[in-house]
Scaffold this motif. Structure first.
Motif, short mmCIF file in Angstrom:
data_model
loop_
_atom_site.label_atom_id
_atom_site.label_comp_id
_atom_site.label_asym_id
_atom_site.label_seq_id
_atom_site.Cartn_x
_atom_site.Cartn_y
_atom_site.Cartn_z
N ASN A 120 -0.02 10.62 -5.71
CA ASN A 120 -1.17 9.72 -5.63
C ASN A 120 -0.74 8.27 -5.41
OD1 ASN A 120 -2.82 11.90 -6.12
ND2 ASN A 120 -2.98 11.52 -8.30
N LEU A 121 0.54 7.98 -5.66
CA LEU A 121 1.05 6.62 -5.49
C LEU A 121 1.50 6.35 -4.06
CD1 LEU A 121 3.16 6.32 -8.77
CD2 LEU A 121 0.78 5.63 -8.39
N LEU A 122 1.55 7.40 -3.23
CA LEU A 122 2.00 7.22 -1.86
C LEU A 122 0.92 6.54 -1.02
CD1 LEU A 122 3.59 10.74 -1.20
CD2 LEU A 122 4.77 8.63 -1.87
N GLY A 123 1.35 5.81 0.00
CA GLY A 123 0.41 5.19 0.92
C GLY A 123 0.48 3.68 0.93
N SER A 124 0.65 3.06 -0.25
CA SER A 124 0.79 1.61 -0.29
C SER A 124 2.21 1.23 0.11
CB SER A 124 0.50 1.08 -1.70
OG SER A 124 0.89 -0.29 -1.80
N PRO A 125 2.39 0.26 1.01
CA PRO A 125 3.74 -0.15 1.38
C PRO A 125 4.47 -0.85 0.26
CG PRO A 125 2.12 -1.60 2.38
CD PRO A 125 1.35 -0.46 1.77
N TYR A 126 3.76 -1.16 -0.82
CA TYR A 126 4.38 -1.91 -1.92
C TYR A 126 4.62 -1.06 -3.16
CZ TYR A 126 3.31 -5.74 1.16
OH TYR A 126 3.25 -6.55 2.27
N ILE A 127 4.27 0.22 -3.11
CA ILE A 127 4.61 1.15 -4.19
C ILE A 127 5.43 2.27 -3.57
CG2 ILE A 127 3.76 2.67 -6.00
CD1 ILE A 127 1.13 1.12 -5.95
N ARG A 128 6.72 2.32 -3.87
CA ARG A 128 7.61 3.25 -3.19
C ARG A 128 8.29 4.17 -4.20
NH1 ARG A 128 8.60 1.86 1.89
NH2 ARG A 128 8.78 4.12 2.02
N VAL A 129 7.88 5.42 -4.20
CA VAL A 129 8.43 6.42 -5.11
C VAL A 129 9.83 6.81 -4.63
CG1 VAL A 129 8.13 8.74 -6.05
CG2 VAL A 129 6.12 7.28 -5.64
N ILE A 130 10.78 6.84 -5.57
CA ILE A 130 12.16 7.21 -5.23
C ILE A 130 12.37 8.69 -5.55
CG2 ILE A 130 14.61 6.78 -5.65
CD1 ILE A 130 13.89 3.96 -6.50
N LEU A 158 13.08 -3.05 2.96
CA LEU A 158 13.15 -1.70 2.38
C LEU A 158 12.88 -0.64 3.44
CD1 LEU A 158 13.50 0.08 -0.14
CD2 LEU A 158 11.04 -0.14 -0.53
N LEU A 159 11.99 -0.93 4.38
CA LEU A 159 11.65 0.03 5.42
C LEU A 159 12.83 0.40 6.29
CD1 LEU A 159 8.20 -1.44 6.54
CD2 LEU A 159 8.56 0.68 5.26
N ASP A 185 8.98 5.41 5.71
CA ASP A 185 7.56 5.76 5.81
C ASP A 185 6.88 5.63 4.45
OD1 ASP A 185 5.05 6.74 6.29
OD2 ASP A 185 5.69 8.73 6.93
N PRO A 186 6.06 4.59 4.25
CA PRO A 186 5.39 4.39 2.95
C PRO A 186 4.44 5.53 2.57
CG PRO A 186 5.25 2.42 4.32
CD PRO A 186 5.75 3.51 5.20
N LYS A 187 4.01 6.31 3.56
CA LYS A 187 3.06 7.38 3.28
C LYS A 187 3.73 8.68 2.85
CE LYS A 187 -0.42 5.55 6.48
NZ LYS A 187 -1.25 5.84 7.67
N THR A 192 2.61 18.90 2.81
CA THR A 192 2.48 17.45 2.91
C THR A 192 1.87 16.90 1.64
OG1 THR A 192 2.19 17.55 5.31
CG2 THR A 192 1.48 15.53 4.20
N ALA A 193 2.62 16.03 0.95
CA ALA A 193 2.13 15.42 -0.27
C ALA A 193 0.98 14.50 0.05
CB ALA A 193 3.25 14.64 -0.96
N SER A 194 -0.02 14.48 -0.82
CA SER A 194 -1.16 13.59 -0.63
C SER A 194 -1.79 13.29 -1.97
CB SER A 194 -2.20 14.23 0.30
OG SER A 194 -2.70 15.43 -0.26
N GLY A 195 -2.44 12.13 -2.05
CA GLY A 195 -3.08 11.74 -3.28
C GLY A 195 -4.41 12.42 -3.48
#
Length: 438
Positions: free
Chosen positions: A170-180, A379-380, A397-399, A435-438
């Motif tokens: 659910n945190l994917l999609g924002s270019p400023y929240i990047r899950v490692i 970061l990109l 890819d932020p998404k 495909t992961a999605s929020g």
């Protein structure tokens, strides 16, 4: 939660650097001011375009960056559900930053980590973000998927890069929240793949899933539902709260339903109870947890023997006690810095996030842009980052999650950190087609 209004310039916030307070100016100050305005008059548009950013030594700067310091924020849990994890992550990040500073810092500046403990309380987490956001460049630590999600719109508006110790899709999609690493849904798919290939779970069987309400557990549940559909399993769901520490009722329900294996998407306390109660009730089925569902301190409890026998953990990296040069160096350095503290996978998570953020800072420095937008763009460019713990990360890819792979680990009292890898990094076929999605 609504995002912060962006129509107001950061320059006009009271109490911030660069604002003028009411009161008479001395004559000399007025003269200096007049001269400054005359010199800067032709560049006012450029200043507006920078949106509050300055320039230090030819490098464009913004929030959290001065001529001497780059301030970063850590929103951690030192006293709540993940207190052990939060302590390990924070200490690892402090150690990393200390070593970076000893080596000269980044872009001629020392790094500083400003820490706030939210105790896994949503109100405290939001308040801590509100306090630190204007003061820091970004956050290499933010524990708790629900809390990151609560301020997601604000993070996107503020453009403050967050590398959370939370793995919800659910945190994917924002270019400023990047899950490692792999998100919980991918991780759960890989965990069930392990149960099917190595622990006897097969088509037609029932699979139990005990999970926290909220982003973490419900995202993991998406993974188990996807895998069940693909592999012909039936999921028996048991939703719990983070404050539920006694798993007796859940074990009884799963045993009655006849499940052949269990996935746990909760915390270390729930893991100890679930595995311990299952062993006491002779409910002998394999149990596997997501990466935050274990702490080596559990091995010293009454549940310790049952954990080493019948519990596994899926993780986005090799364990801290892995037999690699990078892992051995980290263990040595951590023990030197914190001789009385135990090691766990939180050390790897914290170290990795600090390292990723620093790599982005170094790239941003090369680009002469240490603003929040500049660090995000940097970061990109990290599309094959390897921290030495088994899995390369792609942040282009932020998404998308930066990885779909997981390492399967097993509790073991004889190894550093209490976990040993029993299956190397890999992604199930069902994970590669999902495909992961929020």
């Amino acid at each position: 939660m609504s995002s912060r209004k962006t129509g107001t310039s950061r320059k006009t916030r009271p109490g911030r650097a660069g604002t003028f307070r009411s009161g008479p100016l001395r004559a000399s100050s007025a003269a200096v001011l007049a001269l400054a305005l005359a010199v800067a008059g032709c560049s006012s548009k450029a200043d507006d375009d920078n949106k509050g950013s300055g320039s230090e030594g030819g490098v464009k700067t913004g929030e959290g960056v001065s001529g001497r310091t780059i301030s970063l924020g850590a929103l951690t849990d030192m006293t709540g559900v993940y207190a052990t994890l939060g302590k390990s992550i924070t200490q690892a990040q402090r150690l990393y930053i200390k070593q970076v500073n000893a080596d000269g810092g980044v872009c001629g500046r020392k790094l500083s980590l400003v820490v706030r403990d939210h105790g896994y309380d949503p109100q405290k987490a939001v308040a801590a973000y509100t306090e630190l956001e204007p003061k820091v460049l970004g956050f290499p630590q933010f524990i708790g998927s629900p809390f990151v999600a609560a301020v997601e719109k604000r993070i996107t508006a503020d453009k403050a890069l967050v590398l959370p110790q939370a793995w919800s899709a659910n945190l994917l999609g924002s270019p400023y929240i990047r899950v490692i690493g792999s998100t919980y849904d991918y991780e759960t798919i890989n965990a069930i793949d392990f149960l099917m290939k190595e622990k006897g779970l097969k088509k037609g069987d029932k699979l139990g899933h005990v999970y926290f309400e909220g982003d973490y557990g419900e995202n993991a549940l998406k993974g188990s539902r996807h895998m069940a559909q693909e592999a012909g399993l039936t999921v028996v769901e048991q939703k719990i709260k983070p404050t539920d520490n006694d798993m007796t009722a859940q074990v009884a329900a799963l045993k009655k339903a006849g499940v052949k294996a269990v996935v746990l998407s909760a915390g270390p306390r729930q893991a100890a109870s679930l595995v311990g109660v299952a062993a006491a009730g002779k409910f002998d089925v394999p149990i596997i947890g997501n990466n935050s569902a274990f702490s080596p301190q559990l091995l010293a409890t009454q549940a310790g023997p049952a954990l080493t026998k019948n519990y596994w953990v899926a993780s986005p990296s090799l364990p801290v006690g892995a037999d690699t040069a990078d892992a051995k160096k980290l263990v040595k350095d951590y023990r030197t810095a914190y001789p009385k503290e135990s090691l766990d996978n939180g050390v790897v998570a914290g170290w990795t996030a600090a390292a990723v953020f620093t790599q982005a800072l170094k790239k941003a420095c090369q680009n002469k842009d240490l603003t929040r937008q500049g660090v995000d763009k940097a970061l990109l460019t990290l599309n094959a980052y390897d921290n030495g713990f088994g899995i390369k990360q792609d942040f282009s890819d932020p998404k998308a999650a930066s990885s779909r792979e997981s390492v399967i680990q097993q509790p073991d009292t004889s190894v550093t950190g209490g976990l040993k890898a029993v299956r190397e990094a890999g992604a199930a076929p069902e994970a590669r087609g999902y495909t992961a999605s929020g």
